[in-house]
Design a protein around this motif. Structure first.
Motif, mmCIF file in Angstrom:
data_model
loop_
_atom_site.group_PDB
_atom_site.id
_atom_site.type_symbol
_atom_site.label_atom_id
_atom_site.label_comp_id
_atom_site.label_asym_id
_atom_site.label_seq_id
_atom_site.Cartn_x
_atom_site.Cartn_y
_atom_site.Cartn_z
ATOM 1 N N UNK A 1 0.850 -1.184 0.000
ATOM 2 C CA UNK A 1 0.000 0.000 0.000
ATOM 3 C C UNK A 1 0.890 1.240 0.000
ATOM 4 N N UNK A 2 0.465 2.282 -0.712
ATOM 5 C CA UNK A 2 1.301 3.475 -0.795
ATOM 6 C C UNK A 2 0.516 4.763 -0.679
ATOM 7 N N UNK B 1 -4.230 7.162 0.085
ATOM 8 C CA UNK B 1 -3.526 5.927 0.457
ATOM 9 C C UNK B 1 -4.226 4.795 -0.298
ATOM 10 N N UNK B 2 -3.504 4.189 -1.246
ATOM 11 C CA UNK B 2 -4.145 3.296 -2.208
ATOM 12 C C UNK B 2 -3.524 1.901 -2.184
ATOM 13 N N UNK C 1 2.396 3.226 -10.217
ATOM 14 C CA UNK C 1 3.340 2.197 -9.822
ATOM 15 C C UNK C 1 3.823 2.445 -8.397
ATOM 16 N N UNK C 2 4.176 1.392 -7.665
ATOM 17 C CA UNK C 2 4.707 1.586 -6.318
ATOM 18 C C UNK C 2 5.865 2.590 -6.270
ATOM 19 N N UNK C 3 6.675 2.635 -7.323
ATOM 20 C CA UNK C 3 7.786 3.588 -7.343
ATOM 21 C C UNK C 3 7.301 5.034 -7.372
ATOM 22 N N UNK C 4 6.014 5.236 -7.749
ATOM 23 C CA UNK C 4 5.433 6.579 -7.783
ATOM 24 C C UNK C 4 4.956 7.032 -6.407
ATOM 25 N N UNK C 5 4.866 6.086 -5.475
ATOM 26 C CA UNK C 5 4.353 6.417 -4.140
ATOM 27 C C UNK C 5 5.339 7.308 -3.383
ATOM 28 N N UNK D 1 9.596 -5.174 -8.550
ATOM 29 C CA UNK D 1 9.408 -3.822 -7.992
ATOM 30 C C UNK D 1 7.950 -3.401 -7.912
ATOM 31 N N UNK D 2 7.034 -4.341 -8.157
ATOM 32 C CA UNK D 2 5.597 -4.036 -8.064
ATOM 33 C C UNK D 2 4.961 -4.882 -6.966
ATOM 34 N N UNK D 3 5.208 -6.181 -7.016
ATOM 35 C CA UNK D 3 4.670 -7.112 -6.031
ATOM 36 C C UNK D 3 5.818 -7.829 -5.330
#
Length: 255
Positions: free
Chosen positions: A103-104, A185-186, A197-201, A249-251
């Protein structure tokens, strides 16, 4: 007449046997339906056809599973499932862990949590376990302090120096609401569906999070042949290699 009855019985038997070789799994579209789509040949190699039913919410797939319309579903962590069982009287059990979708905290207006303004509006999931999870993440980010962790709500906030205002929404609505709030928070599955993408969090859940998503089945089917086949596919080298390659890098693989 007798031969007609025999023929109908024969056709019914064939139909039931065919259904016995179909495994139906419910999933949210991204990434779980995509992951399951990859696994179809793995089921076929074991003599089963995989049917994937997509859902856009967190409620319907559990109700469908409890009613026997699905053999399993993939989209939720154990805490959510246990809360669902307690509230809805369902009898679902976690069969095998699969992945952690971290979650980010995301924003279209800001690039750093240090920029959180006074009276900022932050959107969070409104289901009990994910709301508590989101608030705990904001506590880890240093924005608030909670009096408790499990199933926390905004009422459990003891320190809120920025006087953050919380907008409680269905988890699936959070990406669409991102432009109307300061932060959201998504859950990763809904973030990925909105090309986030998680890297965008701006802040991301750690790898030791307990919120790993599981294959979930009805308790009456936890030792069934179909459940054994599902678990066998999930634990296969081909399945794990695909997650590690396609969702790097995603899951976070939890098998």
């Amino acid at each position: 007449m007798k031969w007609i009855k025999i023929a109908l019985l024969f056709l019914l038997t064939l139909s039931l046997k065919a259904d016995d070789k179909i495994i139906t799994i419910g999933a949210t579209p991204v990434p779980y339906a995509q992951i399951l789509e990859f696994s179809k040949p793995l089921f076929k190699a074991r003599g089963y056809e995989l049917k994937i039913v997509e859902f856009s919410d967190y409620i319907t797939p559990n109700l469908a599973l409890n009613e026997g319309e699905l053999d399993a579903n993939l989209y939720q962590h154990k805490a959510f499932m246990e809360e669902f069982n307690a509230n809805k009287g369902t009898k679902l059990v976690a069969s095998t862990p699969v992945v952690l979708p971290p979650m980010g905290v995301y924003s279209k207006k800001y690039t750093d949590l240090k920029q959180v303004p006074q009276n900022a509006i932050i959107a969070i999931p409104n289901d009990p376990t994910n709301e508590g999870r989101a608030l705990e993440l904001l506590e880890q980010a240093g924005l608030i302090t909670l009096s408790k962790k499990a199933n926390a709500t905004p009422l459990d906030i003891t320190q809120n120096p920025k006087n953050i205002q919380f907008k409680e929404l269905k988890a699936a609505q959070l990406p669409r609401a991102l432009g109307d709030v300061d932060f959201a928070v998504i859950n990763s599955n809904y973030a990925l569906g909105a090309n986030l993408m998680p890297k965008d969090a701006l802040f991301l859940e750690s790898k030791d999070s307990p919120f790993v998503n599981h294959i979930v089945v009805h308790e009456s089917q936890k030792n069934s042949e179909k459940t054994k086949i599902i678990n066998e596919v999930i634990h296969s080298k081909e399945f794990k290699d695909h997650i590690l390659k396609a969702y790097k890098d995603i899951l976070i693989l939890a098998i």
